[in-house]
Enzyme design. Structure first.
Site, mmCIF file in Angstrom:
data_model
loop_
_atom_site.group_PDB
_atom_site.id
_atom_site.type_symbol
_atom_site.label_atom_id
_atom_site.label_comp_id
_atom_site.label_asym_id
_atom_site.label_seq_id
_atom_site.Cartn_x
_atom_site.Cartn_y
_atom_site.Cartn_z
ATOM 1 N N GLU A 62 -5.292 1.293 7.281
ATOM 2 C CA GLU A 62 -6.436 1.021 6.407
ATOM 3 C C GLU A 62 -7.623 0.524 7.223
ATOM 4 O O GLU A 62 -8.757 0.950 7.008
ATOM 5 C CB GLU A 62 -6.053 -0.014 5.353
ATOM 6 C CG GLU A 62 -5.141 0.505 4.259
ATOM 7 C CD GLU A 62 -4.705 -0.578 3.293
ATOM 8 O OE1 GLU A 62 -4.471 -0.262 2.116
ATOM 9 O OE2 GLU A 62 -4.604 -1.746 3.715
ATOM 10 N N GLU A 63 -7.357 -0.359 8.159
ATOM 11 C CA GLU A 63 -8.430 -0.877 9.007
ATOM 12 C C GLU A 63 -9.087 0.251 9.786
ATOM 13 O O GLU A 63 -10.316 0.328 9.885
ATOM 14 C CB GLU A 63 -7.857 -1.922 9.967
ATOM 15 C CG GLU A 63 -8.909 -2.650 10.794
ATOM 16 C CD GLU A 63 -8.312 -3.721 11.677
ATOM 17 O OE1 GLU A 63 -9.077 -4.341 12.437
ATOM 18 O OE2 GLU A 63 -7.075 -3.943 11.621
ATOM 19 N N GLY A 64 -8.278 1.153 10.331
ATOM 20 C CA GLY A 64 -8.836 2.286 11.069
ATOM 21 C C GLY A 64 -9.618 3.227 10.171
ATOM 22 O O GLY A 64 -10.702 3.700 10.537
#
Length: 414
Positions: free
Chosen positions: A167-169
Site C-alpha cells: 500500500e505504501e508503495g
C-alpha cells in the site's frame, strides 16, 4: 411658445420612458436558466506516521471531483516534534501529545464551518509494522492514544491503520505520477485529459524501516501478492509493487551498526549532500562517493562547514548503501541509471505516500453537486441594465423639465 415646446418634449420623454420600461419588463420576464455556482473546496488531513518522524499533510480539492477522483493539492505540511510514534511504545500518551501542535495548526487553516466534515486519517508505516510484530499490545496502546488525541479535535476522524508495504508503495506511485501529470492533466482548452500510459513513471522509496519499488509493468503480473489494481480519474491501472521490510535506512543501520558504527539516510538525502541528484552519469557518482569516503575527517569538515557532525558521519555509509541498493538490489546499470530522477518535491509538493493515499480515498468520498441559482442569460442582463440606465437618465431629464416649467410659470405670473 417656449412652454408648449417644453410640454411637447415632456410628453415625448414620458412616452419613451414608458416604452423602455415595458422592454425592460419583458426582458426580466423572459425564461430564466439555472446557473451552477463554483464548487466549494473540501479538505482532508493525513498523518504520515513513519519510523523516524510523524508529519501532517493538509490537502484540498474541489467537491465536484473529476471522474470520481479529486484534483488534490497540498495546502500545508507540519512535522511533529520528536521521533515516530513507534518510538513511544513505553510512553503511549507521548505519541498522542506529539500530534497536538500540528493539529492546532490545521485548525487555523481549515475554515471552522468545515472542520467537522474534514476526513482525517493516520497511516503508520514500517516502524509500527515492526512494533506490531514485536509487541502487538504496545502497538494497540500507541494507536489508542493517537486516536484519543485526534478525537479531541472537531474533525471527522476515520481511524488509524498500519499500511502494508505494498500500500505504501502504491500510494507513493500515485503521488509521483499525479504530480508529474502522467495520470491526468489540464489541456489548453481547459478540459481534463488522460496522457498515454507510456508517460507513467515508476517510483522508488527508501524509508526508515523499508524500501519500496512500484511501476506499471509491460506484462501481466504473475504473483498476486505483488500486484495492485487502482482506479483513478476513470482509468484502471494494474501496477507491480513490492516492499522490502528491514531494508530501510534505520533497519539497515541496526543490522550493520556492530561493524560499521554508522547510519543511513534516504535516496534523495543520501546523494543530495554530495550534489549527485542532478542526473549525473553513474561513473561520476561512483567517483564522487569514492573520493568522499576516502577523505579525512578534517577535510570533510572543511568542505561541509554547515552540515552537522552526525550527518557528515553517516554520509559515506548512506550514499554507499543507496548506490548499492539501486545497482545490486534494483538492478540499475550505467544505461538505465540516467532514467532515475531523485526528488524530494515535485512542483513544490512533497513526494510521499500521503498524497496518493488522499487521492485514492477521494474515490470513496461522495461528490457534491454544485449549488445552482436561477438567473437570466448574460445578454438579457446586459440589455436590461442598459434600458434601466436609460430610464434613469430620462427620469432625471423629466424632473429637470418640470422644474424649468414651474420656474417659467412663476416668472410669467410676476
Amino acid at each position: 411658445m417656449q412652454s408648449a415646446a417644453l410640454r411637447a418634449l415632456g410628453c415625448g420623454s414620458v412616452a419613451l420612458l414608458g416604452a423602455l420600461a415595458a422592454a425592460a419588463l419583458l426582458l426580466v420576464l423572459t425564461p430564466a436558466k439555472d446557473a451552477a455556482l463554483p464548487a466549494r473546496n473540501k479538505y482532508g488531513l493525513v498523518f504520515d506516521a513513519g519510523s523516524t518522524h510523524t508529519a501532517l499533510y493538509i490537502y484540498r480539492w474541489r467537491a465536484d471531483k473529476e471522474n470520481g477522483t479529486g484534483i488534490v493539492s497540498q495546502v500545508e505540511t507540519c512535522t511533529a516534534a520528536g521521533p515516530g510514534i513507534s518510538s513511544y511504545a513505553d510512553d503511549p500518551a507521548g505519541a498522542g501529545a506529539s500530534l497536538k501542535p500540528c493539529l492546532d495548526k490545521a485548525m487555523e487553516i481549515i475554515p471552522a464551518e468545515q472542520q467537522q466534515e474534514t476526513p482525517t486519517y493516520l497511516g503508520a508505516t514500517a516502524g509500527m509494522r515492526l512494533l506490531r510484530e514485536q509487541n502487538s499490545t504496545k502497538a494497540q496502546q500507541v494507536f489508542a492514544e493517537v486516536a484519543k488525541t485526534i478525537g479531541e479535535y472537531p474533525v471527522e476522524f476515520r481511524g488509524a491503520q498500519v499500511l502494508t508495504g505494498n500500500e505504501e508503495g502504491s500510494f507513493g506511485w500515485i503521488s509521483v505520477n499525479f504530480l508529474l501529470e502522467t495520470l491526468i492533466k489540464c489541456s489548453l482548452t481547459g478540459t481534463w485529459i488522460h496522457p498515454p500510459a507510456e508517460d507513467v513513471v515508476g517510483a522508488l522509496d527508501l524509508g526508515g524501516a523499508s524500501t519500496q519499488i512500484t511501476f506499471l509493468p509491460g506484462t501481466p503480473i504473475e504473483e498476486s501478492s505483488t500486484g495492485a489494481l487502482l482506479r483513478l480519474y476513470g482509468a484502471n491501472y494494474s501496477i507491480y509493487t513490492h516492499s522490502y521490510l528491514c531494508y530501510g535506512e534505520k533497519q539497515a543501520l541496526k543490522m550493520l551498526v556492530a561493524s560499521l558504527h554508522q547510519a543511513f539516510s534516504g535516496l534523495y538525502h543520501s546523494l543530495h549532500l554530495l550534489n549527485l541528484t542532478g542526473g549525473q552519469p553513474l561513473s561520476l557518482v561512483n567517483a564522487t562517493i569514492g573520493q568522499f569516503c576516502t577523505s579525512t575527517w578534517e577535510k570533510v569538515q572543511q568542505e561541509f562547514p554547515t552540515v552537522s557532525r552526525i550527518q557528515l558521519r553517516d554520509a559515506c555509509a548512506a550514499s554507499t548503501y543507496a548506490l548499492t541498493l539501486l545497482l545490486q538490489g534494483f538492478r540499475f546499470n550505467h544505461t538505465t541509471w540516467l532514467n532515475i530522477r531523485f526528488a524530494r518535491q515535485v512542483t513544490g509538493v512533497d513526494v510521499g505516500w500521503t498524497l496518493g493515499y488522499m487521492l485514492n480515498l477521494t474515490n470513496m468520498i461522495p461528490s457534491e453537486i454544485p449549488q445552482s441559482v436561477v438567473g437570466l442569460q448574460r445578454s438579457n442582463w446586459i440589455a436590461a441594465t442598459v434600458l434601466l440606465a436609460t430610464m434613469l437618465i430620462l427620469t432625471f431629464c423629466l424632473l429637470t423639465l418640470t422644474c424649468c416649467r414651474k420656474s417659467s410659470s412663476a416668472y410669467v405670473s410676476l
